[in-house]
Structure formats: structure tokens, C-alpha cells
Design an enzyme around this catalytic site. Sequence first.
Site, PDB file in Angstrom:
ATOM      1  N   ILE A 152       0.847  -1.189   0.000  1.00  0.00           N
ATOM      2  CA  ILE A 152       0.000   0.000   0.000  1.00  0.00           C
ATOM      3  C   ILE A 152       0.889   1.249   0.000  1.00  0.00           C
ATOM      4  O   ILE A 152       2.040   1.196   0.451  1.00  0.00           O
ATOM      5  CB  ILE A 152      -0.957   0.005   1.219  1.00  0.00           C
ATOM      6  CG1 ILE A 152      -2.102   1.004   1.016  1.00  0.00           C
ATOM      7  CG2 ILE A 152      -0.203   0.273   2.522  1.00  0.00           C
ATOM      8  CD1 ILE A 152      -3.244   0.838   2.017  1.00  0.00           C
ATOM      9  N   CYS A 153       0.351   2.346  -0.529  1.00  0.00           N
ATOM     10  CA  CYS A 153       1.012   3.653  -0.453  1.00  0.00           C
ATOM     11  C   CYS A 153      -0.086   4.677  -0.184  1.00  0.00           C
ATOM     12  O   CYS A 153      -1.105   4.335   0.412  1.00  0.00           O
ATOM     13  CB  CYS A 153       1.805   3.955  -1.722  1.00  0.00           C
ATOM     14  SG  CYS A 153       0.780   4.200  -3.190  1.00  0.00           S
ATOM     15  N   GLN A 154       0.082   5.902  -0.606  1.00  0.00           N
ATOM     16  CA  GLN A 154      -0.936   6.923  -0.347  1.00  0.00           C
ATOM     17  C   GLN A 154      -2.069   6.866  -1.362  1.00  0.00           C
ATOM     18  O   GLN A 154      -3.231   6.890  -0.998  1.00  0.00           O
ATOM     19  CB  GLN A 154      -0.304   8.323  -0.337  1.00  0.00           C
ATOM     20  CG  GLN A 154      -1.250   9.411   0.146  1.00  0.00           C
ATOM     21  CD  GLN A 154      -1.703   9.215   1.584  1.00  0.00           C
ATOM     22  OE1 GLN A 154      -0.918   8.862   2.446  1.00  0.00           O
ATOM     23  NE2 GLN A 154      -2.986   9.432   1.843  1.00  0.00           N
TER      24      GLN A 154
ATOM     25  N   GLY B 231      -1.679   4.900  -4.664  1.00  0.00           N
ATOM     26  CA  GLY B 231      -1.572   3.778  -5.579  1.00  0.00           C
ATOM     27  C   GLY B 231      -0.429   3.899  -6.569  1.00  0.00           C
ATOM     28  O   GLY B 231      -0.059   2.929  -7.222  1.00  0.00           O
TER      29      GLY B 231
ATOM     30  N   MET C 220      -3.939   4.568   0.845  1.00  0.00           N
ATOM     31  CA  MET C 220      -4.483   5.129   2.082  1.00  0.00           C
ATOM     32  C   MET C 220      -5.588   6.143   1.806  1.00  0.00           C
ATOM     33  O   MET C 220      -6.453   6.354   2.642  1.00  0.00           O
ATOM     34  CB  MET C 220      -3.373   5.767   2.923  1.00  0.00           C
ATOM     35  CG  MET C 220      -2.402   4.766   3.520  1.00  0.00           C
ATOM     36  SD  MET C 220      -3.157   3.551   4.629  1.00  0.00           S
ATOM     37  CE  MET C 220      -3.656   4.602   5.993  1.00  0.00           C
TER      38      MET C 220
END
Length: 119
Positions: A86-88, A90, A115
Site C-alpha cells: 500500500i502507499c498513499q 496507488g 491510504m
Amino acid sequence: MDVLSIILLLVVGYLAYKMFAPTKGVKQVSTTELKPLLNDRKRFYLDVRTPAEFKGNHIKGFKNIPLQTLNSQLNQIPKDKEVLVICQSGMRSKQAVKVLKKAGYQNVTEVRGGMNAWR
């Protein structure tokens, strides 16, 4: 429209596709689909955002290895578990799953929307 403009348009279109298209051999899950998968010891949860972003808000159980340092920290990620990334938003997770696949990780899953989509 001249030939050069058409070629340029095609190149830009191809690069945009490569940037946003799912990585071959990588599953995708929504944040809703992620929730029941959490706390499973058969999975490794990887957050590739910066330490500051991670500190500000993160999902319990995710390990923070920023994308910039991912290549040098692959030894911290088990190859025998499914790796959920996961990141902020995608974008970085798309890059991270490519790094993992190139490094020989077979079971990689990207969290769509990152996120920003987590509730």
C-alpha cells in the site's frame, strides 16, 4: 496532424498505459477487500510511503519500507508469504510491486487506491 505529432501522441499514450496498467502477475484488492485479510500471519503487509506519512496515519500490522529504500531492504520481506503493498494513492505501490516481481517475489498484491481509499 502530421506524422510526428501522431507518433508523439502514441508514445505518450503508451507511457501513460505502462504507468497506470496493472503489473502482470500482481493481484489487486480494494481497501474493503483488504480488511478481512489483515492480521493473517501468512501475509506480509508493506507500506511504501515516507516515514512521515506512515507516522501520520497507517494501518496496524503494516511495515514501513519507503519506496526509495525498497531495493536495499528486500531482505526484510519474506518471499514465502503473500506481500500486500500500500502507499498513499496507488502510484508508489505500482512501482513497488514491479520492484518485488523483478526481485523474484511470486505472490504480490497491490492495494488499489492506497491510504486515500482507506476508511
